[in-house]
Write an enzyme that holds these catalytic residues in place. Structure first.
Site, PDB file in Angstrom:
ATOM      1  N   MET A   6      -1.919  15.248  -5.631  1.00  0.00           N
ATOM      2  CA  MET A   6      -1.709  15.042  -4.186  1.00  0.00           C
ATOM      3  C   MET A   6      -0.983  16.252  -3.594  1.00  0.00           C
ATOM      4  O   MET A   6      -0.123  16.841  -4.255  1.00  0.00           O
ATOM      5  CB  MET A   6      -0.862  13.796  -3.965  1.00  0.00           C
ATOM      6  CG  MET A   6      -1.435  12.556  -4.632  1.00  0.00           C
ATOM      7  SD  MET A   6      -0.460  11.114  -4.226  1.00  0.00           S
ATOM      8  CE  MET A   6      -1.276   9.868  -5.226  1.00  0.00           C
ATOM      9  N   MET A  55      -6.556  14.742  -4.507  1.00  0.00           N
ATOM     10  CA  MET A  55      -6.355  14.276  -3.120  1.00  0.00           C
ATOM     11  C   MET A  55      -5.715  15.437  -2.385  1.00  0.00           C
ATOM     12  O   MET A  55      -4.528  15.394  -2.018  1.00  0.00           O
ATOM     13  CB  MET A  55      -5.476  13.009  -3.131  1.00  0.00           C
ATOM     14  CG  MET A  55      -6.246  11.794  -3.642  1.00  0.00           C
ATOM     15  SD  MET A  55      -5.153  10.481  -4.207  1.00  0.00           S
ATOM     16  CE  MET A  55      -4.901  11.044  -5.887  1.00  0.00           C
ATOM     17  N   MET A 104     -12.355   4.309  -3.471  1.00  0.00           N
ATOM     18  CA  MET A 104     -10.922   4.005  -3.284  1.00  0.00           C
ATOM     19  C   MET A 104     -10.784   2.624  -2.668  1.00  0.00           C
ATOM     20  O   MET A 104     -11.349   2.360  -1.592  1.00  0.00           O
ATOM     21  CB  MET A 104     -10.266   5.023  -2.353  1.00  0.00           C
ATOM     22  CG  MET A 104     -10.172   6.446  -2.875  1.00  0.00           C
ATOM     23  SD  MET A 104      -9.271   6.634  -4.410  1.00  0.00           S
ATOM     24  CE  MET A 104      -7.685   5.905  -4.021  1.00  0.00           C
ATOM     25  N   GLY A 142       0.558   1.175  -6.595  1.00  0.00           N
ATOM     26  CA  GLY A 142       1.156  -0.124  -6.300  1.00  0.00           C
ATOM     27  C   GLY A 142       0.797  -0.737  -4.964  1.00  0.00           C
ATOM     28  O   GLY A 142       1.493  -1.641  -4.491  1.00  0.00           O
ATOM     29  N   HIS A 169      -6.148   9.159 -16.205  1.00  0.00           N
ATOM     30  CA  HIS A 169      -6.386   9.494 -14.791  1.00  0.00           C
ATOM     31  C   HIS A 169      -5.156  10.205 -14.224  1.00  0.00           C
ATOM     32  O   HIS A 169      -4.044   9.685 -14.284  1.00  0.00           O
ATOM     33  CB  HIS A 169      -6.667   8.195 -14.040  1.00  0.00           C
ATOM     34  CG  HIS A 169      -7.055   8.363 -12.604  1.00  0.00           C
ATOM     35  ND1 HIS A 169      -8.345   8.665 -12.200  1.00  0.00           N
ATOM     36  CD2 HIS A 169      -6.334   8.246 -11.465  1.00  0.00           C
ATOM     37  CE1 HIS A 169      -8.401   8.721 -10.871  1.00  0.00           C
ATOM     38  NE2 HIS A 169      -7.189   8.468 -10.404  1.00  0.00           N
ATOM     39  N   ASP A 203      -3.541  11.890 -10.872  1.00  0.00           N
ATOM     40  CA  ASP A 203      -3.626  11.903  -9.411  1.00  0.00           C
ATOM     41  C   ASP A 203      -2.923  13.124  -8.833  1.00  0.00           C
ATOM     42  O   ASP A 203      -1.695  13.228  -8.873  1.00  0.00           O
ATOM     43  CB  ASP A 203      -2.981  10.628  -8.852  1.00  0.00           C
ATOM     44  CG  ASP A 203      -3.883   9.415  -9.040  1.00  0.00           C
ATOM     45  OD1 ASP A 203      -5.055   9.496  -8.632  1.00  0.00           O
ATOM     46  OD2 ASP A 203      -3.418   8.410  -9.601  1.00  0.00           O
ATOM     47  N   HIS A 232      -8.143  13.511 -10.344  1.00  0.00           N
ATOM     48  CA  HIS A 232      -8.505  13.048  -8.995  1.00  0.00           C
ATOM     49  C   HIS A 232      -7.735  13.890  -7.985  1.00  0.00           C
ATOM     50  O   HIS A 232      -6.527  13.738  -7.831  1.00  0.00           O
ATOM     51  CB  HIS A 232      -8.123  11.560  -8.907  1.00  0.00           C
ATOM     52  CG  HIS A 232      -8.354  10.925  -7.577  1.00  0.00           C
ATOM     53  ND1 HIS A 232      -7.846   9.690  -7.249  1.00  0.00           N
ATOM     54  CD2 HIS A 232      -9.047  11.347  -6.475  1.00  0.00           C
ATOM     55  CE1 HIS A 232      -8.201   9.366  -6.020  1.00  0.00           C
ATOM     56  NE2 HIS A 232      -8.918  10.360  -5.520  1.00  0.00           N
ATOM     57  N   ASP A 279     -10.645   2.726  -7.785  1.00  0.00           N
ATOM     58  CA  ASP A 279      -9.269   3.230  -7.876  1.00  0.00           C
ATOM     59  C   ASP A 279      -8.410   2.597  -6.783  1.00  0.00           C
ATOM     60  O   ASP A 279      -8.652   2.836  -5.598  1.00  0.00           O
ATOM     61  CB  ASP A 279      -9.304   4.761  -7.724  1.00  0.00           C
ATOM     62  CG  ASP A 279      -7.953   5.412  -7.960  1.00  0.00           C
ATOM     63  OD1 ASP A 279      -6.978   4.704  -8.258  1.00  0.00           O
ATOM     64  OD2 ASP A 279      -7.887   6.660  -7.829  1.00  0.00           O
ATOM     65  N   SER A 313      -3.647   5.348 -14.590  1.00  0.00           N
ATOM     66  CA  SER A 313      -3.138   6.440 -13.755  1.00  0.00           C
ATOM     67  C   SER A 313      -1.699   6.730 -14.143  1.00  0.00           C
ATOM     68  O   SER A 313      -0.827   5.856 -14.025  1.00  0.00           O
ATOM     69  CB  SER A 313      -3.188   6.054 -12.276  1.00  0.00           C
ATOM     70  OG  SER A 313      -2.370   6.971 -11.546  1.00  0.00           O
ATOM     71  N   SER A 324      -0.210   0.623 -11.752  1.00  0.00           N
ATOM     72  CA  SER A 324       0.842  -0.372 -11.927  1.00  0.00           C
ATOM     73  C   SER A 324       0.430  -1.494 -12.876  1.00  0.00           C
ATOM     74  O   SER A 324       1.251  -1.971 -13.659  1.00  0.00           O
ATOM     75  CB  SER A 324       1.300  -0.914 -10.569  1.00  0.00           C
ATOM     76  OG  SER A 324       0.220  -1.036  -9.696  1.00  0.00           O
TER      77      SER A 324
HETATM   78  C1  DX5 Z   1      -3.838   6.227  -5.233  1.00  0.00           C
HETATM   79  C2  DX5 Z   1      -4.221   6.834  -6.581  1.00  0.00           C
HETATM   80  C3  DX5 Z   1      -4.429   5.793  -7.625  1.00  0.00           C
HETATM   81  C4  DX5 Z   1      -3.196   4.989  -7.905  1.00  0.00           C
HETATM   82  C5  DX5 Z   1      -3.587   3.689  -8.524  1.00  0.00           C
HETATM   83  O1  DX5 Z   1      -3.639   7.229  -4.323  1.00  0.00           O
HETATM   84  O2  DX5 Z   1      -5.418   7.575  -6.470  1.00  0.00           O
HETATM   85  O3  DX5 Z   1      -4.972   6.345  -8.812  1.00  0.00           O
HETATM   86  O4  DX5 Z   1      -2.275   5.618  -8.690  1.00  0.00           O
HETATM   87  O5  DX5 Z   1      -2.431   2.927  -8.675  1.00  0.00           O
HETATM   88  P1  DX5 Z   1      -2.453   1.353  -8.651  1.00  0.00           P
HETATM   89  O6  DX5 Z   1      -3.328   0.916  -9.785  1.00  0.00           O
HETATM   90  O7  DX5 Z   1      -1.014   1.011  -8.854  1.00  0.00           O
HETATM   91  O8  DX5 Z   1      -2.991   0.926  -7.308  1.00  0.00           O
HETATM   92 ZN    ZN Z   2      -6.562   8.172  -8.386  1.00  0.00          ZN
END
Ligand code: DX5
Ligand code: ZN
Length: 232
Positions: A41, A72, A141, A149, A37, A39, A70, A176, A12, A199
């Site tokens: 948001m 969100m 999820m 993180g 990936h 993200d 992805h 994820d 990600s 992370s």
């Molecule tokens: C969370 C995201 C994930 C996130 C994963 O809202 O959809 O893709 O970045 O990060 P880590 O691997 O650090 O949990």
């Molecule tokens: Zn994600």
């Protein structure tokens, strides 16, 4: 994109250097990432804001593998064409993002992309029971979405249930959130084949020290080897 259940690591870029996405994407791919990936948001469906379609389109120029986007966000439907135009290969929407996820998945495929459906930690596997023929990927999820993180939430029972529900259908199970060398074997043993990791991939590395990204991905792959043998 052809379908197979081989293990895939999808770093990600939420954990990348936000001032240097082009080089970060090239670095993780050179070090062995299977997918990239992204993200997205909206500060509404989740309490954080990231990338609109122009940013994702700029990332596309650097991605040579698979761009896995992805969402969100809510609503989803008004933005599907924009993310198709931005070059997403897979577009994933949350089942919780609105009442018409069935229509959303149809629209994602109609726009020429693979369709993914994501489940928040509190949503049961059964929420996708009537969507499986419209989906190419189910994203489980294992954190509450919004931030990288966070601590892994053990939902292996849900992953196992989804694996049974999916049967022989060509549908990826993606996990994820909080995936690292300790948690990855649990989710792979339960049936996941695509691991998103932010992370755990970017930790300790940089574009100048990108071999660390490679070592971090290898650590995940090596950790899941026994689990892969059990599920093979
Ligand atoms: C969370 C995201 C994930 C996130 C994963 O809202 O959809 O893709 O970045 O990060 P880590 O691997 O650090 O949990
Ligand atoms: Zn994600």
């Amino acid at each position: 994109m052809t379908f197979d259940r081989s293990l895939k690591i999808a770093p990600s870029i939420l954990s990348a250097d936000f001032a240097d996405f082009g080089r970060e994407i090239r670095a993780i791919e050179a070090e062995g990432a299977d997918w990239v990936h992204v993200d997205v948001m909206d500060g509404h469906f989740v309490p954080n804001l990231t990338f609109g379609p122009p940013a994702v389109k700029a990332f596309r120029k650097h991605v040579t593998t698979v761009m896995d986007v992805h969402l969100m966000i809510a609503p989803v439907d008004p933005y599907i064409d924009a993310y198709a135009e931005a070059g997403a290969d897979i577009l994933t929407a949350h089942v919780e993002a609105g009442p018409h996820i069935h229509r959303t998945l149809q629209a994602i495929r109609a726009a020429g992309m693979k369709a993914g459906v994501a489940l928040n930690p509190g949503t049961p596997a059964e929420a996708v029971a009537h969507l499986l023929d419209l989906a190419d990927l189910v994203c489980v999820m294992t954190v509450n979405p919004g931030f990288g993180g966070q601590k892994f939430i053990d939902l292996t029972g849900k992953i196992r249930r989804l694996r049974e529900m999916i049967g022989d259908r060509p549908i990826h199970i993606q996990v994820d959130g909080g995936v690292d060398p300790v948690t990855a074997p649990l989710v792979v043993e339960a049936g996941a084949d695509v691991l998103v990791a932010g992370s755990a991939v970017f930790r300790g590395g940089s574009v100048e020290k990108s071999t660390v990204y490679g070592a971090n991905m290898r650590a995940i792959r090596e950790a899941v080897l026994p689990a892969r043998q059990m599920t093979a």
